[in-house]
Design an enzyme around this catalytic site. Structure first.
Site, PDB file in Angstrom:
ATOM      1  N   LEU A  18       0.832  -1.210   0.000  1.00 40.84           N
ATOM      2  CA  LEU A  18       0.000   0.000   0.000  1.00 40.84           C
ATOM      3  C   LEU A  18       0.861   1.252   0.000  1.00 40.84           C
ATOM      4  O   LEU A  18       0.496   2.266  -0.595  1.00 40.84           O
ATOM      5  CB  LEU A  18      -0.943  -0.002   1.212  1.00 40.84           C
ATOM      6  CG  LEU A  18      -1.952  -1.142   1.235  1.00 40.84           C
ATOM      7  CD1 LEU A  18      -2.865  -1.036   2.449  1.00 40.84           C
ATOM      8  CD2 LEU A  18      -2.771  -1.154  -0.057  1.00 40.84           C
ATOM      9  N   TYR A 139      -0.613 -10.195  15.265  1.00 45.53           N
ATOM     10  CA  TYR A 139      -0.714  -9.016  14.396  1.00 45.53           C
ATOM     11  C   TYR A 139      -1.964  -8.199  14.760  1.00 45.53           C
ATOM     12  O   TYR A 139      -1.889  -6.983  14.987  1.00 45.53           O
ATOM     13  CB  TYR A 139      -0.751  -9.480  12.934  1.00 45.53           C
ATOM     14  CG  TYR A 139      -1.164  -8.427  11.941  1.00 45.53           C
ATOM     15  CD1 TYR A 139      -0.345  -7.338  11.663  1.00 45.53           C
ATOM     16  CD2 TYR A 139      -2.386  -8.527  11.269  1.00 45.53           C
ATOM     17  CE1 TYR A 139      -0.739  -6.374  10.746  1.00 45.53           C
ATOM     18  CE2 TYR A 139      -2.778  -7.570  10.346  1.00 45.53           C
ATOM     19  CZ  TYR A 139      -1.958  -6.497  10.092  1.00 45.53           C
ATOM     20  OH  TYR A 139      -2.352  -5.543   9.190  1.00 45.53           O
TER      21      TYR A 139
HETATM   22  C1  15L Z   1      -4.382  -7.099   6.644  1.00 46.43           C
HETATM   23  O1  15L Z   1      -4.377  -6.456   7.681  1.00 46.43           O
HETATM   24  C2  15L Z   1      -3.140  -7.499   5.967  1.00 46.43           C
HETATM   25  O2  15L Z   1      -2.126  -6.531   6.121  1.00 46.43           O
HETATM   26  C3  15L Z   1      -3.319  -7.835   4.523  1.00 46.43           C
HETATM   27  O3  15L Z   1      -2.183  -8.589   4.122  1.00 46.43           O
HETATM   28  C4  15L Z   1      -4.610  -8.604   4.201  1.00 46.43           C
HETATM   29  O4  15L Z   1      -4.474  -9.920   4.573  1.00 46.43           O
HETATM   30  C5  15L Z   1      -5.803  -7.944   4.874  1.00 46.43           C
HETATM   31  O5  15L Z   1      -5.572  -7.623   6.214  1.00 46.43           O
HETATM   32  C6  15L Z   1      -7.059  -8.824   4.811  1.00 46.43           C
HETATM   33  O6  15L Z   1      -7.591  -9.162   5.860  1.00 46.43           O
HETATM   34  O7  15L Z   1      -7.503  -9.144   3.721  1.00 46.43           O
END
Ligand code: 15L
Length: 270
Positions: A18, A139
């Site tokens: 992004l 995360y």
């Molecule tokens: C996110 O937070 C991730 O950074 C991205 O890689 C996607 O996996 C996205 O969410 C998602 O949930 O589709």
């Protein structure tokens, strides 16, 4: 903001998926765009400054933020990883960023939060910004922590933040879950623009999604941003639904966070 543009805007995570998009699309909003990442960013283009930085390095983050009027914080680990990696870049990183913002009088942050703050809700459940978080991994936990850090720095020091719980921000939605969670690059840019320029946001949490047909998230609590998405996942539906459907108990079909809910454990690999 003499000509309606921000004087100097910091974009962290500028080498990420992004970040590379925003490097172009945020430029009209600022006189100088300061780009940062741990990875190389190439040569600065006109109107750009480049400052490589490890978010885990407190002094380096302090130097990075100095002289900036606002921050779009996309930096850090963006997928589920072992806790220690998340701890450095995301948890220590967000602390370093807000401390630097406090020290250098930055008044506005846009924080790339994530739908993984609420990833363990079942698909179809309706949520808004007041719904209790249900992170789907380390995360997601780090993004909950980041949002709470933003809330604290607003209450204590008046630094305003919009935390965008980004759905699936990719060029085109690629699976059934993303028909609900997709955020186009254009809509992401517009949401960031509103998040930077709307006065009096305090700490606002907004779900980052396009104008998709069946959404799980209600943005009425962020209506003051005036964000009106222009894109929709609908044109991609027929192609996606023509493919064989995953099993009904596949996490991608069950939970809002999709496959993130099934990552790990990482400890057992040692
Ligand atoms: C996110 O937070 C991730 O950074 C991205 O890689 C996607 O996996 C996205 O969410 C998602 O949930 O589709």
């Amino acid at each position: 903001m003499e000509d309606g543009r921000i004087g100097r805007l910091l974009l962290t995570g500028a080498a990420g998926g992004l970040g590379r998009v925003l490097r172009d699309t945020l430029k009209p909003m600022t006189q100088v765009l300061r780009l940062s990442d741990v990875q190389t960013l190439g040569a600065p283009q006109p109107g750009e400054e480049i400052q490589l930085c490890d978010l885990a390095d407190k002094q380096a983050v302090d130097r990075l933020v100095q002289g900036c009027d606002a921050v779009v914080h996309m930096g850090g680990v963006s997928v589920e990883r072992p806790f220690e990696e998340i701890l450095e870049a995301n948890i220590k990183g967000i602390f370093h960023l807000y401390e630097a913002a406090r020290r250098h009088q930055v008044r506005r942050v846009v924080f790339a939060s994530s739908n993984h703050t609420i990833g363990f809700y079942r698909q179809g459940e309706r949520l808004d910004a007041h719904s209790p978080t249900r992170p789907d991994g380390y995360y997601g936990l780090s993004k909950v922590y980041g949002e709470q850090m933003a809330s604290f720095y607003y209450d204590r020091y008046g630094i305003e933040t919009v935390s965008i719980r980004i759905g699936t921000a990719v060029a085109e939605p690629g699976d059934r879950r993303a028909l609900h969670t997709w955020l186009s690059f254009g809509d992401l840019t517009e949401l960031i623009r509103r998040s930077l320029l709307t006065p009096g946001v305090g700490h606002t949490v907004v779900y980052g999604m396009s104008d998709n047909r069946d959404v799980w998230w209600d943005n009425r609590l962020a209506a003051h941003l005036g964000y009106v998405p222009a894109d929709s996942s609908e044109p991609f539906r027929s192609v996606i639904e023509a493919r064989p459907a995953p099993a009904k108990d596949d996490p991608i079909m069950v939970y809002q966070g999709g496959v993130f809910t099934a990552r790990g454990p990482f400890e057992d690999a040692d």
